[in-house]
Design an enzyme around this catalytic site. Structure first.
Site, PDB file in Angstrom:
ATOM      1  N   ARG B 243       0.880  -1.259  -0.031  1.00  0.00           N
ATOM      2  CA  ARG B 243       0.026  -0.190   0.217  1.00  0.00           C
ATOM      3  C   ARG B 243       1.057   0.992   0.016  1.00  0.00           C
ATOM      4  O   ARG B 243       1.593   1.446   1.186  1.00  0.00           O
ATOM      5  CB  ARG B 243      -0.732  -0.022   1.386  1.00  0.00           C
ATOM      6  CG  ARG B 243      -2.300   0.895   1.133  1.00  0.00           C
ATOM      7  CD  ARG B 243      -2.952   1.027   2.489  1.00  0.00           C
ATOM      8  NE  ARG B 243      -2.094   1.851   3.234  1.00  0.00           N
ATOM      9  CZ  ARG B 243      -1.918   1.762   4.562  1.00  0.00           C
ATOM     10  NH1 ARG B 243      -2.554   0.963   5.197  1.00  0.00           N
ATOM     11  NH2 ARG B 243      -1.340   2.708   5.292  1.00  0.00           N
ATOM     12  N   HIS B 247      -3.902   4.740   4.461  1.00  0.00           N
ATOM     13  CA  HIS B 247      -4.985   3.745   4.402  1.00  0.00           C
ATOM     14  C   HIS B 247      -6.099   4.470   3.526  1.00  0.00           C
ATOM     15  O   HIS B 247      -6.700   3.927   2.569  1.00  0.00           O
ATOM     16  CB  HIS B 247      -5.602   3.391   5.838  1.00  0.00           C
ATOM     17  CG  HIS B 247      -6.959   2.839   5.677  1.00  0.00           C
ATOM     18  ND1 HIS B 247      -7.134   1.591   5.121  1.00  0.00           N
ATOM     19  CD2 HIS B 247      -8.121   3.507   6.262  1.00  0.00           C
ATOM     20  CE1 HIS B 247      -8.444   1.422   5.176  1.00  0.00           C
ATOM     21  NE2 HIS B 247      -9.263   2.296   5.997  1.00  0.00           N
ATOM     22  N   TYR B 255       3.198   5.617  10.205  1.00  0.00           N
ATOM     23  CA  TYR B 255       3.851   4.230  10.823  1.00  0.00           C
ATOM     24  C   TYR B 255       4.548   3.208   9.943  1.00  0.00           C
ATOM     25  O   TYR B 255       5.009   2.214  10.182  1.00  0.00           O
ATOM     26  CB  TYR B 255       2.821   3.622  11.481  1.00  0.00           C
ATOM     27  CG  TYR B 255       1.424   3.342  10.468  1.00  0.00           C
ATOM     28  CD1 TYR B 255       1.204   2.480   9.485  1.00  0.00           C
ATOM     29  CD2 TYR B 255       0.592   4.478  10.357  1.00  0.00           C
ATOM     30  CE1 TYR B 255       0.177   2.353   8.472  1.00  0.00           C
ATOM     31  CE2 TYR B 255      -0.563   4.522   9.644  1.00  0.00           C
ATOM     32  CZ  TYR B 255      -0.725   3.349   8.507  1.00  0.00           C
ATOM     33  OH  TYR B 255      -1.877   3.394   7.689  1.00  0.00           O
TER      34      TYR B 255
HETATM   35  C1  LIG Z   1     -15.343  -5.517   9.605  1.00  0.00           C
HETATM   36  C2  LIG Z   1     -14.521  -4.146   9.599  1.00  0.00           C
HETATM   37  N1  LIG Z   1     -13.695  -3.506  10.547  1.00  0.00           N
HETATM   38  C3  LIG Z   1     -13.098  -2.715  10.510  1.00  0.00           C
HETATM   39  C4  LIG Z   1     -13.050  -1.768   9.264  1.00  0.00           C
HETATM   40  C5  LIG Z   1     -12.410  -0.578   9.117  1.00  0.00           C
HETATM   41  N2  LIG Z   1     -11.210  -0.760   8.147  1.00  0.00           N
HETATM   42  C6  LIG Z   1     -11.666  -0.348   7.001  1.00  0.00           C
HETATM   43  S1  LIG Z   1     -10.138  -0.738   5.872  1.00  0.00           S
HETATM   44  C7  LIG Z   1      -9.430  -1.629   7.267  1.00  0.00           C
HETATM   45  C8  LIG Z   1      -8.135  -2.241   7.030  1.00  0.00           C
HETATM   46  C9  LIG Z   1      -8.209  -3.195   5.824  1.00  0.00           C
HETATM   47  O1  LIG Z   1      -7.136  -3.805   5.677  1.00  0.00           O
HETATM   48  P1  LIG Z   1      -6.956  -4.995   4.590  1.00  0.00           P
HETATM   49  O2  LIG Z   1      -8.015  -6.009   4.517  1.00  0.00           O
HETATM   50  O3  LIG Z   1      -5.575  -5.450   4.544  1.00  0.00           O
HETATM   51  O4  LIG Z   1      -7.027  -3.934   3.098  1.00  0.00           O
HETATM   52  P2  LIG Z   1      -6.441  -2.808   2.732  1.00  0.00           P
HETATM   53  O5  LIG Z   1      -6.936  -1.461   3.162  1.00  0.00           O
HETATM   54  O6  LIG Z   1      -4.821  -2.858   3.287  1.00  0.00           O
HETATM   55  O7  LIG Z   1      -6.314  -3.002   1.259  1.00  0.00           O
HETATM   56  C10 LIG Z   1     -10.127  -1.406   8.381  1.00  0.00           C
HETATM   57  C11 LIG Z   1      -9.648  -1.794   9.588  1.00  0.00           C
HETATM   58  C12 LIG Z   1     -14.063  -2.463   8.218  1.00  0.00           C
HETATM   59  N3  LIG Z   1     -14.030  -1.782   7.062  1.00  0.00           N
HETATM   60  N4  LIG Z   1     -14.806  -3.545   8.368  1.00  0.00           N
END
Ligand SMILES: Cc1ncc(C[n+]2csc(CCOP(=O)(O)OP(=O)(O)O)c2C)c(N)n1
Ligand SMILES: [Mg+2]
Lengths: 323, 324
Positions: B243, B247, B255
């Site tokens: 990434r 975020h 971080y």
């Molecule tokens: C069930 C849930 N918990 C928390 C969130 C908040 N949240 C949105 S994206 C994210 C991280 C997602 O990480 P990943 O699956 O690795 O996808 P990336 O964003 O790295 O592409 C979080 C914690 C969410 N969308 N859904």
């Protein structure tokens, strides 16, 4: 000194963790990052990684784990990144945590912090007010503070309570309001509403971000000779019917205001209880002001039309006063 | 049709076009966000475009995708237009969700896109259900379901994989392993090295590929798609990537160690593919410029369209909660 609602929450966490070694926190991005809203900023540095635990993206697991820890006498405080995702832990909350004491007689002292609410242009999955999802479930306590002082005092009370408590902290309020917070170890007891503005014409029963809007509506109506009494519930479960009743007896006119959809919302229960228990004191039908029966729309124009605001509250209060 | 065919020149240029279009649109979204014209979250796939585009390149037109929030390229290849995408970000009536939802939260099943929702991994069981329908109807169609490394920690991920494997469903689970889930690094997310290792537990193949090599992604997904289409059940394909931004755009990602970003910047999937195409004499200065110019024009038209589109009408607020 005045602090924000968000700082008040952090202070409560800080002080409770200092006070009681059993208190620890679980959640996504709460440690190194300090939480999506930075509520837990600095806590990892102060209390270390065994008391501020960054978890995998697993709501059901960390709520279930918190229940297990609570069963063993710990005092876990769980952060949902957004209250919307509490749905992912629904089963653990309503089937495991809520029913345990009734079934087996063992306490589950658990706090789930649930950042909730709209007005921040976050759309259907980051704006919901899910308190009514849990209101129906016996065994849970629900609190929803609207001021920094209540945010701090109620979080302390929630952490010391022997039951599962869902602590609804409003995202819009985080940085939008400031207020005096007692320095001392002051608790706001669960189950106590507070009259935030005494008045005589209409009782406005509300909580969360709608408190500010109701107070604004009250200011607006004053010049028209309409004097709103604004009751801040603070605790949604159990409801403080005594405070509600004394206000209803005073004004004879009741309006319930919440941000969550009207359909199946907590306002319906409040209205029903008033109708059942206080009918003889009413001079007018009970009115509800709440969001419509739709998801929270994203586009700011739609969201603005969706959310109750001081205008809609004042408009309904005016009608009610003239009934 | 088992086995993976090598892409013809036209397909290579098509992949190039979608990689660049994705990057270009997202860069433009950053600008609009900084200008205050976009409110709410901005979720980008910068540096991860090869996973979305390479995967979608392995699909047939009537296959279905279940995108996650870093899959603009796949959405575009399924027919989402730059105009609708920009209007979606500007919360206009002409956006894909007509202002009801924002940014990457959209879909259109008629175009083969299962509408994305925020809770991570929620679409994976739904993708299995779409695949189940294909199976029940004897349609030789496949679902490509995307998710992140973080999403693979959710029960819905595990339930979906098990369900799809037991029912032998034509679905390919595709992971953007971009090293982070918000601020959470992989080491705090899972105790295994590869997300693809999870496949074993469910009795399906798990393949790890270089997610920044668009053809490697395409080939791995094509093989999994062929397997699914042949009735041999689901697979898990993991693309290792990074990434490259926060975020979402509000997040400065302080971080993330800068050296890690530098390391991955050198592996930028678009730079690499461009170099490959030039090396293969598929692309030269003139043809690259022609494509880039076309993209630039499409992006500006999209912004113009979005900016001049009407806002949603508040009279419609209550419409459409239920189907007629
Ligand atoms: C069930 C849930 N918990 C928390 C969130 C908040 N949240 C949105 S994206 C994210 C991280 C997602 O990480 P990943 O699956 O690795 O996808 P990336 O964003 O790295 O592409 C979080 C914690 C969410 N969308 N859904
Ligand atoms: Mg990730």
């Amino acid at each position: 000194m005045e602090i924000t609602y968000l700082e008040a929450i952090r202070q409560a966490l800080w002080e409770e963790m200092e006070r009681d070694k059993r208190v620890f926190m679980l959640g996504e991005d709460i440690g190194v990052y300090g939480g999506a809203f930075k509520v837990t900023k600095g806590l990892l540095e102060k209390f270390g990684p065994e008391r501020v635990i960054d978890t995998p993206l697993s709501e059901s697991a960390f709520v279930g784990a918190a229940i297990g820890a609570a069963l063993m006498g710990m005092r876990p405080v769980v952060e949902m990144q957004f209250s919307d995702f509490i749905a992912c832990a629904f089963d653990q909350i309503v089937n495991m945590a809520a029913k345990h004491h009734y079934r087996i007689g063992e306490p589950i002292p658990l706090v789930i912090r649930a950042p909730y609410g709209g007005g921040i242009h976050a759309g259907p999955f980051h704006s919901q007010c899910p308190e009514a999802w849990f209101f129906h479930v016996a065994g849970l306590k629900l609190v929803a503070p609207s001021t920094p002082a209540d945010a701090k005092g109620l979080l302390k009370a929630a952490i010391r309570d022997p039951n599962p408590v869902i602590y609804f902290e409003h995202k819009y309020l985080y940085r939008h309001i400031k207020g005096e917070v007692p320095d001392s170890d002051t608790i706001v007891p669960i189950g106590q509403a507070e009259v935030k503005r005494p008045g005589s014409t209409v009782s406005v029963i509300t909580y969360g971000a709608m408190l500010q809007h109701s107070l604004a509506a009250a200011e607006r109506l004053l010049s028209e000779g309409i004097d709103l009494e604004v009751v801040d519930l603070r605790t949604l479960q159990p409801l403080d019917m005594a405070t509600i009743a004394s206000s209803v007896k005073k004004t004879g006119r009741v309006m319930v205001v919440h941000e969550a959809p009207k359909t199946g919302g907590i306002g319906g229960e409040i209205a029903a209880r008033i109708a059942e228990e206080l009918f003889q004191y009413l001079d007018a039908p009970i009115v509800r002001v709440a969001a419509p029966h739709t998801p929270v729309p994203f586009s700011p124009v739609l969201e603005e039309a969706y959310l109750p605001n001081p205008d809609t509250i004042a408009g309904k209060a005016r009608e009610l006063a003239g009934f | 049709m088992m086995g993976v065919q090598q892409p013809a020149q036209a397909e290579l240029l098509n992949i190039y076009y979608y990689l660049k279009l994705t990057r270009g649109l997202e860069q433009r979204v950053i600008t609009l966000y900084r200008q205050g014209k976009i409110v709410g979250g901005v979720y980008l796939g910068t540096g991860e475009e090869a996973i979305a585009v390479g995967s979608a390149a392995a699909l047939e037109p009537n296959d279905v995708i279940a995108p996650t929030h870093r899959d603009l390229g796949a959405n575009l290849m399924k027919g989402i237009t730059p105009k609708e995408y920009m209007a979606q970000y500007l919360a206009k009536q002409t956006g894909i969700t007509r202002g009801r939802d924002g940014n990457v939260h959209f879909g259109d099943i008629r175009r083969g896109i299962i509408g994305f929702i925020s809770p991570m991994a929620d679409l994976l069981p739904v993708a299995a259900g779409v695949a189940l329908t294909f199976k029940l109807r004897r349609e030789r169609r496949v679902v490509a379901a995307f998710f992140g490394d973080g999403a693979s920690s959710r029960g819905d991920f595990h339930e979906a994989l098990n369900f799809a494997a037991v029912l032998k469903l034509p679905v390919v689970f595709i992971c953007h392993n971009n090293q982070y889930a918000y601020s959470t690094p992989l080491s705090r997310q899972m105790a295994i090295e590869h997300v693809a290792d999870r496949a074993k537990a469910y009795g399906m193949p798990g393949i790890t590929v270089d997610g920044n090599d668009v053809l490697a992604v395409r080939d791995a997904v094509a093989e999994a798609v062929a397997r699914a289409r042949a009735g041999d059940g689901p697979s898990l394909v993991e693309g290792k990537t990074m990434r490259m931004r926060g975020h979402a755009e509000h997040d400065d990602a302080s971080y993330v160690p800068p050296a890690l970003l530098e390391e991955w910047r050198a592996r930028d999937p678009i730079d690499r593919f461009t170099a490959y195409l030039r090396d293969q004499k598929v692309l030269d200065d003139a043809s690259a410029k022609a494509i880039d110019d076309r993209i630039a024009k499409e992006i500006e038209e999209a912004v113009l369209f979005a900016e001049s589109s009407p806002l949603p009408d508040t009279k419609d607020l209550l419409e459409g909660v239920y189907a007629a």
